[in-house]
Write a protein that holds these residues in place. Sequence first.
Motif, short mmCIF file in Angstrom:
data_model
loop_
_atom_site.label_atom_id
_atom_site.label_comp_id
_atom_site.label_asym_id
_atom_site.label_seq_id
_atom_site.Cartn_x
_atom_site.Cartn_y
_atom_site.Cartn_z
N ARG A 1 -1.88 -5.07 -10.27
CA ARG A 1 -1.73 -4.27 -9.05
C ARG A 1 -2.97 -3.41 -8.85
O ARG A 1 -3.42 -2.72 -9.78
N VAL A 2 -3.54 -3.43 -7.67
CA VAL A 2 -4.68 -2.58 -7.34
C VAL A 2 -4.31 -1.73 -6.13
O VAL A 2 -3.81 -2.25 -5.13
N GLN A 3 -4.52 -0.44 -6.24
CA GLN A 3 -4.12 0.49 -5.19
C GLN A 3 -5.20 1.54 -4.99
O GLN A 3 -5.66 2.17 -5.94
N LEU A 4 -5.64 1.71 -3.74
CA LEU A 4 -6.61 2.73 -3.41
C LEU A 4 -5.89 4.06 -3.18
O LEU A 4 -4.84 4.09 -2.53
N PRO B 1 -4.82 1.27 1.18
CA PRO B 1 -4.38 -0.12 1.04
C PRO B 1 -4.10 -0.49 -0.41
O PRO B 1 -4.61 0.14 -1.35
N GLY B 2 -3.29 -1.53 -0.57
CA GLY B 2 -2.98 -2.04 -1.90
C GLY B 2 -2.96 -3.55 -1.90
O GLY B 2 -2.95 -4.19 -0.84
N ALA B 3 -2.96 -4.13 -3.09
CA ALA B 3 -2.94 -5.58 -3.23
C ALA B 3 -2.55 -5.93 -4.66
O ALA B 3 -2.43 -5.04 -5.52
N VAL B 4 -2.34 -7.22 -4.89
CA VAL B 4 -2.15 -7.73 -6.25
C VAL B 4 -3.28 -8.71 -6.51
O VAL B 4 -3.42 -9.71 -5.79
N ALA B 5 -4.11 -8.39 -7.51
CA ALA B 5 -5.26 -9.23 -7.81
C ALA B 5 -4.90 -10.26 -8.87
O ALA B 5 -4.13 -9.98 -9.80
N ASP B 6 -5.48 -11.45 -8.72
CA ASP B 6 -5.36 -12.50 -9.74
C ASP B 6 -6.60 -12.42 -10.62
O ASP B 6 -7.65 -12.98 -10.30
N LEU C 1 0.39 12.96 -2.89
CA LEU C 1 0.22 12.71 -4.32
C LEU C 1 1.55 12.25 -4.92
O LEU C 1 1.56 11.41 -5.84
N GLY C 2 2.66 12.79 -4.42
CA GLY C 2 3.97 12.34 -4.88
C GLY C 2 4.23 10.88 -4.56
O GLY C 2 4.85 10.15 -5.35
N ARG C 3 3.74 10.40 -3.42
CA ARG C 3 3.89 8.98 -3.08
C ARG C 3 3.08 8.11 -4.03
O ARG C 3 3.51 7.01 -4.41
N LEU C 4 1.89 8.59 -4.41
CA LEU C 4 1.10 7.84 -5.39
C LEU C 4 1.80 7.82 -6.74
O LEU C 4 1.76 6.82 -7.46
N ARG C 5 2.44 8.92 -7.07
CA ARG C 5 3.22 8.97 -8.31
C ARG C 5 4.36 7.97 -8.26
O ARG C 5 4.63 7.25 -9.23
N GLY D 1 0.83 -1.19 0.00
CA GLY D 1 0.00 0.00 0.00
C GLY D 1 0.86 1.24 0.00
O GLY D 1 2.10 1.18 -0.07
N VAL D 2 0.23 2.40 0.08
CA VAL D 2 0.93 3.69 0.07
C VAL D 2 0.67 4.39 1.39
O VAL D 2 -0.49 4.55 1.79
#
Length: 327
Positions: free
Chosen positions: A195-198, A183-188, A216-220, A175-176
């Motif tokens: 990669r899925v990231q909120l 939160p973040g995850a890796v979807a199958d 926003l820089g961290r999301l970048r 996650g970030v």
Amino acid sequence: MTERPGRGPGTRCAVLLLTGVSLVLGCRMAGTDGVTPAPQLLAFLPWLLAPAGLGLLCALLARWWPGLVWAVAVLGLLAWYLDPYGKIHEPAGRPLASLRVLTANVEFGRGTPALVPQLRRLHPDLVFVEECERTCRATLEEELAGAYPHRRAVAADGSRGSLILSRFPLRPAAGVPGTMGMPGAVADVRGHAVRVQLAHPAPPLPGQVGLWKRELGRLRDFAAGDTRTPTVLAGDFNASQDHEAFRRILDTGLTDAARLAGHDRTPSWPSRTASVIGTQIDHVLLTPDFSAYGARFLRLTGTDHRALVADVTLHGSAGDRNATRGR
């Protein structure tokens, strides 16, 4: 006594209006978000056509010809920047999977009762819920346990809680970090890693613009960290395409699903006035592996955000990609 052209209240009105609009427009032209109140006003850049037009009218009535030229130039530049920003990618690979993505800020959980029936009606495959505090999370997990057996969450009260619901298996990811849960995850997705990231960075409140830019820089940095794996980055970004900090995320190669579906300027906040005036700060961003063939903004009672639903398709190896540069 007749006032000379270029003097009087009409001129003063034009100067005031055009100076304010020009300062915000100057930030957009310079590629900076500036300081308060520029970041807040940049979100509503298209709506600055109204005060600029009024400034033109004031200059015309006052017969202030330099002001008239100034107003025309400002209006022309504003119209130029109405065009969408970023690259449009045309995936060359064959379609692998179609999926529906929904993101909704439920405003401290108050929009949860309205979100549940929409999830049952629309059957999205991936759901990103911002400001989903503990009661919101418990409600969604209980009411929709069968439909969404996989989830990742940041459990917290108020605006800090967030939740990802998925029909696809999820593998934990870091996650970030941020003021609010991301939160973040890796979807199958039918055998393909995605990669899925909120996204939910801090808003650009006065005195917190620096924090907003950093998050926003961290999301970048997340978006740029792995350009080989298909990625869905979705949520309430508290930023529009007229913010430089958001455009830097797009510059990593992501494209806004709403833009791909022809809704790049549809407002998502504030929902109560979005049909009249608003800004699009809720986004579903995609890597070039995806195409988007539909996007809708839904009003949910209890929250000040519209939910965004995007229908997207994951493609195989893109090979040669065609891209056109927006402004």
